[in-house]
Design an enzyme around this catalytic site. Structure first.
Site, mmCIF file in Angstrom:
data_model
loop_
_atom_site.group_PDB
_atom_site.id
_atom_site.type_symbol
_atom_site.label_atom_id
_atom_site.label_comp_id
_atom_site.label_asym_id
_atom_site.label_seq_id
_atom_site.Cartn_x
_atom_site.Cartn_y
_atom_site.Cartn_z
ATOM 1 N N THR A 1 0.840 -1.194 0.000
ATOM 2 C CA THR A 1 0.000 0.000 0.000
ATOM 3 C C THR A 1 0.884 1.257 0.000
ATOM 4 O O THR A 1 2.109 1.161 0.182
ATOM 5 C CB THR A 1 -0.917 0.000 1.246
ATOM 6 O OG1 THR A 1 -0.104 -0.198 2.414
ATOM 7 C CG2 THR A 1 -1.932 -1.109 1.171
ATOM 8 N N HIS B 1 -3.942 -0.388 13.553
ATOM 9 C CA HIS B 1 -3.003 -1.410 13.041
ATOM 10 C C HIS B 1 -1.816 -1.556 13.993
ATOM 11 O O HIS B 1 -1.550 -0.682 14.809
ATOM 12 C CB HIS B 1 -2.461 -1.010 11.657
ATOM 13 C CG HIS B 1 -3.393 -1.340 10.526
ATOM 14 N ND1 HIS B 1 -4.368 -0.466 10.106
ATOM 15 C CD2 HIS B 1 -3.506 -2.451 9.743
ATOM 16 C CE1 HIS B 1 -5.037 -1.021 9.099
ATOM 17 N NE2 HIS B 1 -4.552 -2.219 8.864
ATOM 18 N N LYS C 1 3.470 -1.148 11.005
ATOM 19 C CA LYS C 1 2.918 -0.633 9.735
ATOM 20 C C LYS C 1 3.580 0.688 9.371
ATOM 21 O O LYS C 1 3.685 1.577 10.213
ATOM 22 C CB LYS C 1 1.398 -0.483 9.846
ATOM 23 C CG LYS C 1 0.746 -0.088 8.535
ATOM 24 C CD LYS C 1 -0.744 -0.305 8.542
ATOM 25 C CE LYS C 1 -1.378 0.156 7.243
ATOM 26 N NZ LYS C 1 -0.905 -0.580 6.053
ATOM 27 N N THR D 1 -6.705 1.001 3.069
ATOM 28 C CA THR D 1 -8.123 0.635 3.167
ATOM 29 C C THR D 1 -8.939 1.791 3.754
ATOM 30 O O THR D 1 -10.050 2.075 3.292
ATOM 31 C CB THR D 1 -8.267 -0.618 4.057
ATOM 32 O OG1 THR D 1 -7.420 -1.621 3.510
ATOM 33 C CG2 THR D 1 -9.697 -1.116 4.101
HETATM 34 P P1 NAD Z 1 7.011 -7.077 6.201
HETATM 35 O O1 NAD Z 1 7.813 -5.952 6.770
HETATM 36 O O2 NAD Z 1 6.728 -8.257 7.051
HETATM 37 O O3 NAD Z 1 7.735 -7.613 4.876
HETATM 38 C C1 NAD Z 1 8.214 -6.744 3.870
HETATM 39 C C2 NAD Z 1 9.092 -7.531 2.902
HETATM 40 O O4 NAD Z 1 9.477 -6.622 1.852
HETATM 41 C C3 NAD Z 1 10.379 -8.099 3.498
HETATM 42 O O5 NAD Z 1 10.685 -9.346 2.883
HETATM 43 C C4 NAD Z 1 11.442 -7.050 3.081
HETATM 44 O O6 NAD Z 1 12.742 -7.612 2.967
HETATM 45 C C5 NAD Z 1 10.893 -6.657 1.717
HETATM 46 N N1 NAD Z 1 11.352 -5.318 1.303
HETATM 47 C C6 NAD Z 1 11.263 -4.160 2.027
HETATM 48 N N2 NAD Z 1 11.831 -3.154 1.320
HETATM 49 C C7 NAD Z 1 12.262 -3.706 0.157
HETATM 50 C C8 NAD Z 1 12.954 -3.183 -0.974
HETATM 51 N N3 NAD Z 1 13.306 -1.895 -1.022
HETATM 52 N N4 NAD Z 1 13.233 -4.028 -1.984
HETATM 53 C C9 NAD Z 1 12.904 -5.329 -1.918
HETATM 54 N N5 NAD Z 1 12.258 -5.892 -0.891
HETATM 55 C C10 NAD Z 1 11.963 -5.072 0.145
HETATM 56 O O7 NAD Z 1 5.681 -6.396 5.662
HETATM 57 P P2 NAD Z 1 4.262 -7.106 5.391
HETATM 58 O O8 NAD Z 1 3.452 -7.121 6.636
HETATM 59 O O9 NAD Z 1 4.497 -8.359 4.610
HETATM 60 O O10 NAD Z 1 3.554 -5.964 4.484
HETATM 61 C C11 NAD Z 1 4.108 -5.585 3.240
HETATM 62 C C12 NAD Z 1 3.170 -4.579 2.559
HETATM 63 O O11 NAD Z 1 1.905 -5.193 2.305
HETATM 64 C C13 NAD Z 1 2.856 -3.306 3.362
HETATM 65 O O12 NAD Z 1 2.785 -2.212 2.446
HETATM 66 C C14 NAD Z 1 1.444 -3.568 3.926
HETATM 67 O O13 NAD Z 1 0.710 -2.365 4.113
HETATM 68 C C15 NAD Z 1 0.863 -4.358 2.774
HETATM 69 N N6 NAD Z 1 -0.294 -5.206 3.128
HETATM 70 C C16 NAD Z 1 -1.272 -5.303 2.188
HETATM 71 C C17 NAD Z 1 -2.346 -6.134 2.394
HETATM 72 C C18 NAD Z 1 -3.390 -6.265 1.302
HETATM 73 O O14 NAD Z 1 -4.374 -7.011 1.478
HETATM 74 N N7 NAD Z 1 -3.217 -5.591 0.161
HETATM 75 C C19 NAD Z 1 -2.442 -6.880 3.568
HETATM 76 C C20 NAD Z 1 -1.421 -6.779 4.514
HETATM 77 C C21 NAD Z 1 -0.341 -5.942 4.265
#
Ligand code: NAD
Length: 236
Positions: free
Chosen positions: A75, A131, A135, A142
């Site tokens: 997001t 959240h 985050k 959302t």
């Molecule tokens: P997290 O911190 O657990 O994981 C993030 C991952 O991205 C890690 O593997 C990290 O190494 C990688 N990463 C971070 N920066 C990076 C970069 N510059 N290049 C490559 N890889 C990189 O986070 P999460 O809880 O998995 O959430 C990730 C995203 O998903 C957030 O933006 C969150 O808001 C979003 N999200 C969306 C939904 C949905 O339904 N659309 C649901 C939950 C979370």
């Protein structure tokens, strides 16, 4: 389907377990320490991206160059949507701030409620989201989507106030408030307040499974399509 996971954190791992349950194969995983390359994406049919707002555009460019269909769950990057549309004309990309089917039902319920409230000027709407502390973006994607729906349907609201107000807020502003605490997966409340009563509609995510399942469904749906789509394009 052969899936490349871009981002292997909380969501990437959850997506992996659902994808495998549904008979798909995860052929590559990437994260901050293992950056995405066009070559690295070559064994995959589709990429599923859950990383960080600052990294999304680079990942979309790389996946477009590799001519891969893509699902984006990260997001906080919608300012770049026009560029993403120009990159995805020959392949398909589907994005959603929230892949949970329950949230999509919730958005439709909120739209119906907002249509009623448009005719009831005593009710003043607001959005509150809660959240976990990790985050990075706020308000949540959302919450902003909910606020847009309210603005689309309620004529007396014309502006989203996304941060703490500096003094009184005007009648045209719709306040979206964010709370960060503990490990909350995500709750969204839409309220309508009047002098007589307060109506509240609330969605509470119990775990990340609903998001991951929706993302894998989206990957199945996007294959072979051309252009940029959102969850609104998928029938509930
Ligand atoms: P997290 O911190 O657990 O994981 C993030 C991952 O991205 C890690 O593997 C990290 O190494 C990688 N990463 C971070 N920066 C990076 C970069 N510059 N290049 C490559 N890889 C990189 O986070 P999460 O809880 O998995 O959430 C990730 C995203 O998903 C957030 O933006 C969150 O808001 C979003 N999200 C969306 C939904 C949905 O339904 N659309 C649901 C939950 C979370």
């Amino acid at each position: 389907m052969r899936i490349a996971l871009i981002g292997y954190g909380r969501m990437g791992r959850e997506v992996e377990s659902i994808a495998v349950e549904r008979g798909h194969e995860v052929v590559a995983t990437f994260d901050e320490d293992r950056p995405v390359t066009e070559e690295g994406l070559s064994p995959a049919d589709v990429c599923i991206e859950f990383t960080h707002p600052s990294a999304v555009l680079h990942h979309v460019r790389t996946a477009a160059a590799a001519r891969k269909d893509m699902v984006v769950g990260t997001t906080g990057w919608l300012a770049h949507l026009e560029e993403v549309r120009t990159l995805y004309r020959e392949n398909g990309l589907l994005f959603a701030a929230n892949f949970s089917i329950g949230v999509h039902a919730f958005l439709r319920i909120v739209r119906q409620a907002a249509r009623i409230m448009n005719r009831l000027p005593d009710y003043d709407p607001f959005v509150v989201e809660v959240h976990h502390r990790q985050k990075v973006d706020s308000p949540s994607g959302t919450a902003l989507r909910l606020a847009e729906v309210l603005l689309e349907e309620i004529d007396r609201k014309t502006e989203i106030l996304r941060q703490a107000p500096d003094g009184r807020i005007s009648a045209e502003q719709l306040h979206v408030a964010s709370v960060r605490a503990g490990t909350v997966t995500g709750t969204h409340t839409v309220g309508f307040d009047s002098g007589a009563d307060l109506l509240e509609l609330k969605h509470t995510a119990k775990n990340r499974r609903g998001f991951a399942l929706g993302a894998v469904h989206a990957a199945e749906w996007i294959r072979g399509r051309k252009g940029v789509f959102s969850m609104d394009d998928i029938d509930l």
